[in-house]
Design a protein around this motif. Structure first.
Motif, PDB file in Angstrom:
ATOM      1  N   GLY A 222     -16.811  34.348  36.020  1.00 32.69           N
ATOM      2  CA  GLY A 222     -16.528  35.760  35.824  1.00 32.69           C
ATOM      3  C   GLY A 222     -17.452  36.583  36.696  1.00 32.69           C
ATOM      4  N   VAL A 223     -16.897  37.572  37.387  1.00 33.33           N
ATOM      5  CA  VAL A 223     -17.666  38.332  38.366  1.00 33.33           C
ATOM      6  C   VAL A 223     -17.706  39.818  38.006  1.00 33.33           C
ATOM      7  CG1 VAL A 223     -17.989  38.847  40.819  1.00 33.33           C
ATOM      8  CG2 VAL A 223     -16.827  36.721  40.129  1.00 33.33           C
ATOM      9  N   HIS A 224     -18.916  40.348  37.866  1.00 40.82           N
ATOM     10  CA  HIS A 224     -19.110  41.790  37.774  1.00 40.82           C
ATOM     11  C   HIS A 224     -18.970  42.361  39.179  1.00 40.82           C
ATOM     12  CE1 HIS A 224     -21.301  45.626  36.891  1.00 40.82           C
ATOM     13  NE2 HIS A 224     -21.693  45.457  38.151  1.00 40.82           N
ATOM     14  N   LEU A 225     -17.965  43.209  39.380  1.00 42.15           N
ATOM     15  CA  LEU A 225     -17.802  43.915  40.654  1.00 42.15           C
ATOM     16  C   LEU A 225     -18.399  45.310  40.499  1.00 42.15           C
ATOM     17  CD1 LEU A 225     -14.099  42.983  41.527  1.00 42.15           C
ATOM     18  CD2 LEU A 225     -16.186  41.901  42.391  1.00 42.15           C
ATOM     19  N   GLU A 226     -19.412  45.618  41.272  1.00 37.82           N
ATOM     20  CA  GLU A 226     -20.076  46.916  41.149  1.00 37.82           C
ATOM     21  C   GLU A 226     -19.096  48.034  41.506  1.00 37.82           C
ATOM     22  OE1 GLU A 226     -23.304  49.371  40.143  1.00 37.82           O
ATOM     23  OE2 GLU A 226     -22.936  47.239  39.816  1.00 37.82           O
ATOM     24  N   ALA A 227     -18.811  48.879  40.528  1.00 37.58           N
ATOM     25  CA  ALA A 227     -17.815  49.949  40.680  1.00 37.58           C
ATOM     26  C   ALA A 227     -16.460  49.398  41.116  1.00 37.58           C
ATOM     27  CB  ALA A 227     -18.299  51.018  41.654  1.00 37.58           C
ATOM     28  N   GLY A 228     -16.205  48.152  40.782  1.00 41.94           N
ATOM     29  CA  GLY A 228     -14.932  47.529  41.122  1.00 41.94           C
ATOM     30  C   GLY A 228     -14.766  47.166  42.576  1.00 41.94           C
ATOM     31  N   SER A 229     -15.846  47.224  43.357  1.00 43.23           N
ATOM     32  CA  SER A 229     -15.749  47.025  44.805  1.00 43.23           C
ATOM     33  C   SER A 229     -16.001  45.578  45.210  1.00 43.23           C
ATOM     34  CB  SER A 229     -16.746  47.934  45.526  1.00 43.23           C
ATOM     35  OG  SER A 229     -18.087  47.554  45.224  1.00 43.23           O
TER      36      SER A 229
END
Length: 303
Positions: free
Chosen positions: A162-169
């Protein structure tokens, strides 16, 4: 020789995917970070109340994405799961560097993949997902290091990432790095926070690659894209990618809980699910909350 087939690794043991049920695919019962002083989720009683409120609305499973070193209280999750009747999936992995003391971070770099593998495969409480994070519109040196360790742990165990995308970027950068450089199949990757970057073309490209698209964190006070959520879900479904969608609450502060000032974990089922059922249809709601999580978090565990 027979195998048991794919299972979801919960804090109470492995279960068949069909037993997972209605799932919050990204949330937090416990979390601590120097970036959130005074807003830590560290109260077991408050966690139990929040989990109970989710269960009362029909919630049957929660995936806690809190990784190593951020106060996830892994040993306390089994009792919360037993008392609430809600399946809980725990996480190993590592977040962005800013969430850790620099001395702790430096000491953890050596043997990071071994740490992830150990937490997925040994001990009385095992993690069922690897959590990592990108930087804003890029993969910085820290993210590249953690991503490589996560890929190694995936190959050793089969665990989803699972990946946290910073501001969805940086969604496409992450998919490219994991699949092309490290050989991780996109179907084993869940990209979080894509609702914060409401570019339907990127969403489609992620889904077309085979990764799971997670819209997680609805109705936080500082998010300006909540009103696009149903349109984003509808666009992916209409493009033939309803099977790639996941939803989560991503409650990360004490004030965001339903018992405080926020919508909290129950909002997914009390607020979002009825709208999806009414405006997009009950079949899509079942896919997002039941069918897709059962596939996203089920693994033919290698160890």
């Amino acid at each position: 020789m027979t195998t048991k087939g794919p299972t979801v690794r919960t804090v109470l043991g492995d279960i068949a995917p069909g037993r997972l049920g209605v799932c919050d695919s990204h949330d937090h019962l416990f979390i601590r970070s120097p970036t959130l002083p005074g807003q830590e989720l560290d109260d077991p009683e408050a966690a139990a109340v929040e989990l109970g409120a989710f269960a009362e609305l029909g919630g049957q499973a929660v995936v806690q994405w809190t990784p190593w070193g951020m106060g996830r209280r892994l040993a306390e999750l089994p009792e919360l799961s037993r008392k609430s009747g809600v399946h809980v999936v725990g996480a190993t992995g590592m977040h962005q560097a800013k969430h850790y003391d620099p001395a702790v971070l430096k000491g953890a770099y050596d043997g990071l993949a071994r740490l992830f593998i150990s937490e997925l495969t040994t001990g009385p409480v095992r993690a069922g997902i690897i959590k990592i994070a990108g930087a804003y519109h890029r993969l910085d040196r820290h993210a590249e290091h953690v991503l490589a360790a996560a890929a190694e742990a995936h190959h050793a165990t089969g665990a989803p990432i699972g990946v946290h995308l910073e501001a969805g970027s940086a969604a496409l950068d992450v998919i490219g790095a994991l699949s092309e450089r490290h050989g991780v199949p996109p179907g084993s990757v869940i990209l979080g926070h894509l609702h914060r970057f409401p570019d339907s073309r990127v969403h489609r490209q992620v889904a077309e690659a085979g990764a799971f698209v997670a819209f997680d964190g609805p109705s936080r006070a500082h998010h300006a894209t909540d009103w696009r959520l149903l349109d984003a879900i509808a666009a992916l479904a209409e493009a033939g990618h309803a099977d790639r969608l996941l939803l989560g609450g991503d409650t990360v502060t004490a004030s965001a809980r339903s018992t405080a000032d926020g919508p909290g974990m129950p909002f997914l089922l009390g607020g979002i699910r009825p709208r999806i059922e009414r405006e997009l249809g009950p079949d899509l709601a079942t896919a997002v909350f039941v069918d897709n999580p059962a596939r996203a978090f089920a693994v033919d565990w290698r160890s």
